[in-house]
Enzyme design. Structure first.
Site, PDB file in Angstrom:
ATOM      1  N   ASN A   1      55.050 -83.228 -18.051  1.00 34.38           N
ATOM      2  CA  ASN A   1      55.754 -84.100 -19.004  1.00 34.38           C
ATOM      3  C   ASN A   1      57.074 -84.641 -18.458  1.00 34.38           C
ATOM      4  O   ASN A   1      57.454 -85.779 -18.716  1.00 34.38           O
ATOM      5  CB  ASN A   1      55.950 -83.377 -20.339  1.00 34.38           C
ATOM      6  CG  ASN A   1      56.706 -82.080 -20.208  1.00 34.38           C
ATOM      7  OD1 ASN A   1      56.709 -81.456 -19.145  1.00 34.38           O
ATOM      8  ND2 ASN A   1      57.355 -81.670 -21.269  1.00 34.38           N
TER       9      ASN A   1
ATOM     10  N   GLU B   1      58.888 -70.722 -19.718  1.00 38.88           N
ATOM     11  CA  GLU B   1      59.339 -71.710 -20.703  1.00 38.88           C
ATOM     12  C   GLU B   1      58.084 -72.361 -21.253  1.00 38.88           C
ATOM     13  O   GLU B   1      57.410 -73.114 -20.545  1.00 38.88           O
ATOM     14  CB  GLU B   1      60.227 -72.767 -20.037  1.00 38.88           C
ATOM     15  CG  GLU B   1      61.507 -72.226 -19.433  1.00 38.88           C
ATOM     16  CD  GLU B   1      62.445 -71.633 -20.459  1.00 38.88           C
ATOM     17  OE1 GLU B   1      62.340 -71.975 -21.657  1.00 38.88           O
ATOM     18  OE2 GLU B   1      63.288 -70.809 -20.066  1.00 38.88           O
TER      19      GLU B   1
ATOM     20  N   CYS C   1      58.906 -80.416 -24.729  1.00 36.17           N
ATOM     21  CA  CYS C   1      58.807 -79.146 -25.448  1.00 36.17           C
ATOM     22  C   CYS C   1      59.848 -79.063 -26.563  1.00 36.17           C
ATOM     23  O   CYS C   1      59.693 -78.298 -27.502  1.00 36.17           O
ATOM     24  CB  CYS C   1      58.932 -77.977 -24.490  1.00 36.17           C
ATOM     25  SG  CYS C   1      60.387 -78.062 -23.443  1.00 36.17           S
TER      26      CYS C   1
ATOM     27  N   GLU D   1      66.939 -70.239 -18.929  1.00 36.81           N
ATOM     28  CA  GLU D   1      67.345 -71.001 -17.754  1.00 36.81           C
ATOM     29  C   GLU D   1      68.680 -71.657 -18.065  1.00 36.81           C
ATOM     30  O   GLU D   1      69.086 -71.738 -19.219  1.00 36.81           O
ATOM     31  CB  GLU D   1      66.298 -72.076 -17.431  1.00 36.81           C
ATOM     32  CG  GLU D   1      64.931 -71.516 -17.077  1.00 36.81           C
ATOM     33  CD  GLU D   1      63.923 -72.600 -16.693  1.00 36.81           C
ATOM     34  OE1 GLU D   1      63.658 -73.490 -17.524  1.00 36.81           O
ATOM     35  OE2 GLU D   1      63.417 -72.552 -15.562  1.00 36.81           O
TER      36      GLU D   1
HETATM   37  O1  TXE Z   1      49.563 -77.393 -19.237  1.00 29.55           O
HETATM   38  P1  TXE Z   1      49.441 -76.091 -18.362  1.00 29.55           P
HETATM   39  P2  TXE Z   1      48.433 -78.373 -19.761  1.00 29.55           P
HETATM   40  C1  TXE Z   1      51.686 -77.560 -23.647  1.00 29.55           C
HETATM   41  C2  TXE Z   1      51.176 -78.699 -24.476  1.00 29.55           C
HETATM   42  C3  TXE Z   1      49.931 -79.091 -23.792  1.00 29.55           C
HETATM   43  C4  TXE Z   1      49.407 -77.738 -23.396  1.00 29.55           C
HETATM   44  C5  TXE Z   1      48.444 -77.743 -22.271  1.00 29.55           C
HETATM   45  O2  TXE Z   1      50.869 -78.243 -25.766  1.00 29.55           O
HETATM   46  O3  TXE Z   1      49.032 -79.761 -24.615  1.00 29.55           O
HETATM   47  O4  TXE Z   1      50.558 -77.036 -22.989  1.00 29.55           O
HETATM   48  O5  TXE Z   1      48.939 -78.557 -21.230  1.00 29.55           O
HETATM   49  C6  TXE Z   1      49.596 -74.721 -14.041  1.00 29.55           C
HETATM   50  N1  TXE Z   1      47.945 -69.936 -13.221  1.00 29.55           N
HETATM   51  N2  TXE Z   1      52.663 -77.937 -22.657  1.00 29.55           N
HETATM   52  O6  TXE Z   1      47.085 -77.753 -19.811  1.00 29.55           O
HETATM   53  O7  TXE Z   1      48.021 -75.797 -18.054  1.00 29.55           O
HETATM   54  C7  TXE Z   1      49.208 -76.166 -14.095  1.00 29.55           C
HETATM   55  O8  TXE Z   1      48.488 -76.531 -12.947  1.00 29.55           O
HETATM   56  C8  TXE Z   1      49.040 -70.561 -12.753  1.00 29.55           C
HETATM   57  C9  TXE Z   1      54.019 -77.640 -22.972  1.00 29.55           C
HETATM   58  O9  TXE Z   1      48.527 -79.599 -19.001  1.00 29.55           O
HETATM   59  O10 TXE Z   1      50.250 -75.057 -19.007  1.00 29.55           O
HETATM   60  C10 TXE Z   1      50.554 -76.838 -14.212  1.00 29.55           C
HETATM   61  O11 TXE Z   1      51.186 -76.910 -12.940  1.00 29.55           O
HETATM   62  N3  TXE Z   1      49.341 -71.833 -13.068  1.00 29.55           N
HETATM   63  C11 TXE Z   1      54.896 -77.726 -21.800  1.00 29.55           C
HETATM   64  C12 TXE Z   1      51.324 -75.873 -15.115  1.00 29.55           C
HETATM   65  O12 TXE Z   1      50.613 -74.634 -15.024  1.00 29.55           O
HETATM   66  C13 TXE Z   1      48.519 -72.498 -13.888  1.00 29.55           C
HETATM   67  C14 TXE Z   1      54.624 -78.764 -20.803  1.00 29.55           C
HETATM   68  C15 TXE Z   1      51.400 -76.288 -16.571  1.00 29.55           C
HETATM   69  O13 TXE Z   1      50.115 -76.621 -17.021  1.00 29.55           O
HETATM   70  C16 TXE Z   1      47.356 -71.892 -14.414  1.00 29.55           C
HETATM   71  C17 TXE Z   1      53.211 -78.942 -20.559  1.00 29.55           C
HETATM   72  C18 TXE Z   1      47.086 -70.554 -14.046  1.00 29.55           C
HETATM   73  N4  TXE Z   1      46.000 -69.893 -14.499  1.00 29.55           N
HETATM   74  C19 TXE Z   1      52.295 -78.555 -21.516  1.00 29.55           C
HETATM   75  N5  TXE Z   1      46.736 -72.797 -15.197  1.00 29.55           N
HETATM   76  C20 TXE Z   1      56.369 -77.503 -22.014  1.00 29.55           C
HETATM   77  N6  TXE Z   1      56.763 -76.259 -22.276  1.00 29.55           N
HETATM   78  O14 TXE Z   1      57.167 -78.404 -21.885  1.00 29.55           O
HETATM   79  C21 TXE Z   1      47.481 -73.918 -15.174  1.00 29.55           C
HETATM   80  N7  TXE Z   1      48.549 -73.758 -14.375  1.00 29.55           N
END
Ligand code: TXE
Length: 488
Positions: free
Chosen positions: A153, A251, A285, A464
């Site tokens: 994001n 986070e 977020c 953080e």
């Molecule tokens: O994020 P992911 P996604 C929330 C938001 C969104 C949901 C899913 O609700 O719809 O999360 O989003 C890595 N081991 N937020 O699926 O999967 C992944 O490759 C290690 C809130 O796109 O959480 C990426 O680099 N790493 C949020 C990172 O984790 C892993 C911002 C985040 O992706 C992994 C984004 C694993 N098993 C989404 N699986 C905020 N807090 O701002 C995935 N990743």
């Protein structure tokens, strides 16, 4: 960026393909075009990156002084600034966000992150405890190799928010950016190398979470993981990291309330709520996705918010008057749309938006969704309690402070809240009773980088910012020196 439209890993100071040559497509969500191919990393690439990071720690990097590292961070900030336009363009292309957002928020913040942590270590003080018979002083040491996993994001903004303090404290980094937004992370790697960080100090492995991300979390030589992403993913990261006793910063998501009391400055509150609802297409977020409005002003508030929302321009992310670009992917739009459908099933009234806009080519192929405001839902329903992470908000009336607090706190998340009132006593009282890591009063997203940032409950673990980041990216060691008997 790699050669021939390829984005490669950056390991040990060099662009590096995957050992097996595998690639995946990088898609611009605003047009659905493939804009580059990206190296698809897994355990083998993580292994190489960790080895490079370990070698860097064993070499000249560990002998650098605070001032040397601060100067390197400042130089990195200067180089990001120099390439700011290019970075903003790539960020907008990979995410679908507006160019205006990328060039006024994302990239300036990345620059600020490096400058801020350069200043932070220049002015840092460590602990000293005098016992009379002994002196204690505290050393900060780097943790070692740290893994940074960042989301899509705010790609460079959030990666640099972790990278700057990690490097400031003398660690070596292996970063795994989101597979949806790989572009700016690779440029950051080039920039840091050009700024003078030695080879292996900052490495990037691209790829999918379960392959590259998981391998990083499970690697026994990676001693800390700083993760920003979804709550479900954060739980998986926690489960994998715990048996290895890694330092862990999580986070995660939010379902943040914006609470508007009847005595609030009406226009300012509506304007702020509008931004908190839809900035970056609601994909921050900290976005305020639940609006709790005191009943006497509820209807007027909804009416004004709906009319301002309908005026927001959606479309070409590069056009200067566009407020909403596309969502990050077509898959994510499907998820967000499913919540609009769910809201209808749960009895909500969609007052505006939630539809695919009619845009000219090439944006007719993009993952756009008009901003939606939903009323009439019970505060405890799924739409109103689960993170949607898109341009969809729900509005709920409340009758008194206690009810507002019960609604605000009645979710599994606890990242941030904002409240609008002119009553100072109430502001203090409500703020302190909110179960969130951050509270804004009469504003939203006003950030001082020295302050603690992070959430409670399903929103994560740890903080953080400022000294909290420096603490996370260091191991403290207490040294106790017994004084001679004469001075006892
Ligand atoms: O994020 P992911 P996604 C929330 C938001 C969104 C949901 C899913 O609700 O719809 O999360 O989003 C890595 N081991 N937020 O699926 O999967 C992944 O490759 C290690 C809130 O796109 O959480 C990426 O680099 N790493 C949020 C990172 O984790 C892993 C911002 C985040 O992706 C992994 C984004 C694993 N098993 C989404 N699986 C905020 N807090 O701002 C995935 N990743």
């Amino acid at each position: 960026m790699g050669h021939g439209g390829r984005i490669l890993h950056f390991i040990d100071g060099r662009e590096t393909p995957s050992a097996d040559g595998r690639l995946f497509d990088n898609i611009a969500p605003a047009t659905n075009e493939v804009v580059s191919e990206v190296a698809r990393g897994g355990p083998a690439e993580v292994e190489r990156a960790v080895a490079a990071a370990r070698a860097a720690l064993a070499g000249s990097w560990s002998g650098t002084t605070t001032e040397e590292r601060a100067a390197l961070l400042d130089r990195a900030a200067d180089l990001i600034e120099l390439r700011g336009e290019e970075l903003a363009r790539i960020e907008s292309r990979d995410t679908g966000k507006t160019l205006a957002m990328a060039s006024t928020v994302d990239i300036p913040r990345a620059i600020a992150n490096f400058r801020f942590f350069a200043g932070a270590i220049r002015h840092e003080e460590t602990g000293f405890h005098h016992m009379g018979s002994a002196l204690n002083y505290t050393l900060r040491k780097p943790v070692g190799v740290v893994g940074l996993i960042s989301p899509w994001n705010l790609p460079l903004y959030l990666l640099s928010w972790k990278t700057a303090p990690a490097l400031a404290m003398g660690n070596a980094v292996v970063a795994k950016p989101s597979e949806l937004t790989p572009g700016t992370a690779s440029i950051l790697a080039e920039i840091l190398f050009e700024a003078g960080f030695p080879a292996g100090v900052f490495n990037v492995v691209h790829g999918f979470g379960p392959e590259a991300g998981q391998a990083l979390v499970e690697h026994e030589d990676v001693l800390a993981i700083s993760f920003t992403g979804g709550t479900g993913t954060g739980r998986r990261v926690g489960v994998a990291a715990a048996p290895l006793f890694k330092k862990l910063s999580l986070e995660l998501g939010g379902k943040n309330p914006t609470i508007i009391f009847a005595d609030a400055g009406f226009d300012a509150a509506v304007d702020s709520a509008l931004r908190a609802s839809f900035l970056n297409q609601g994909q921050i977020c900290l976005c305020g996705s639940r609006l709790l409005v005191e009943r006497p002003i509820h209807d007027r508030f909804v009416e004004k918010l709906v009319s301002l929302t309908k005026e927001l321009v959606i479309g070409d992310p590069a056009a200067p008057d566009t407020f909403l670009g596309s969502l990050v992917s077509h898959g994510h739009r499907d998820k967000v749309e499913s919540y609009v459908a769910l809201a209808r099933e749960e009895g909500g009234e969609v007052r505006c938006g939630g539809t695919r806009p009619d845009l000219p080519a090439p944006f007719d192929q993009g993952a756009f969704l008009t901003p939606a405001i939903i009323t009439g839902l019970p505060a405890g329903c799924k739409t109103a309690t689960e993170e949607i992470f898109g341009p969809v908000v729900t509005v709920h009336p409340f009758d008194d402070e206690a009810q507002a607090l019960a609604m605000a706190n009645g979710v599994d998340y606890g990242l941030s809240a904002s409240l609008f009132t002119r009553d100072l006593d109430r502001a203090h009282r409500v703020a302190a009773a909110l179960q969130t890591g951050l509270v804004w009063v009469n504003t939203w997203l006003l950030r001082d980088l020295r302050t603690p940032f992070g959430g409670v409950k399903g929103s994560g673990l740890g903080r953080e910012g400022g000294k909290w980041s420096l603490d996370f990216f260091s191991e403290t060691q207490n040294i106790c020196i017994r004084l001679s008997e004469a001075s006892e």
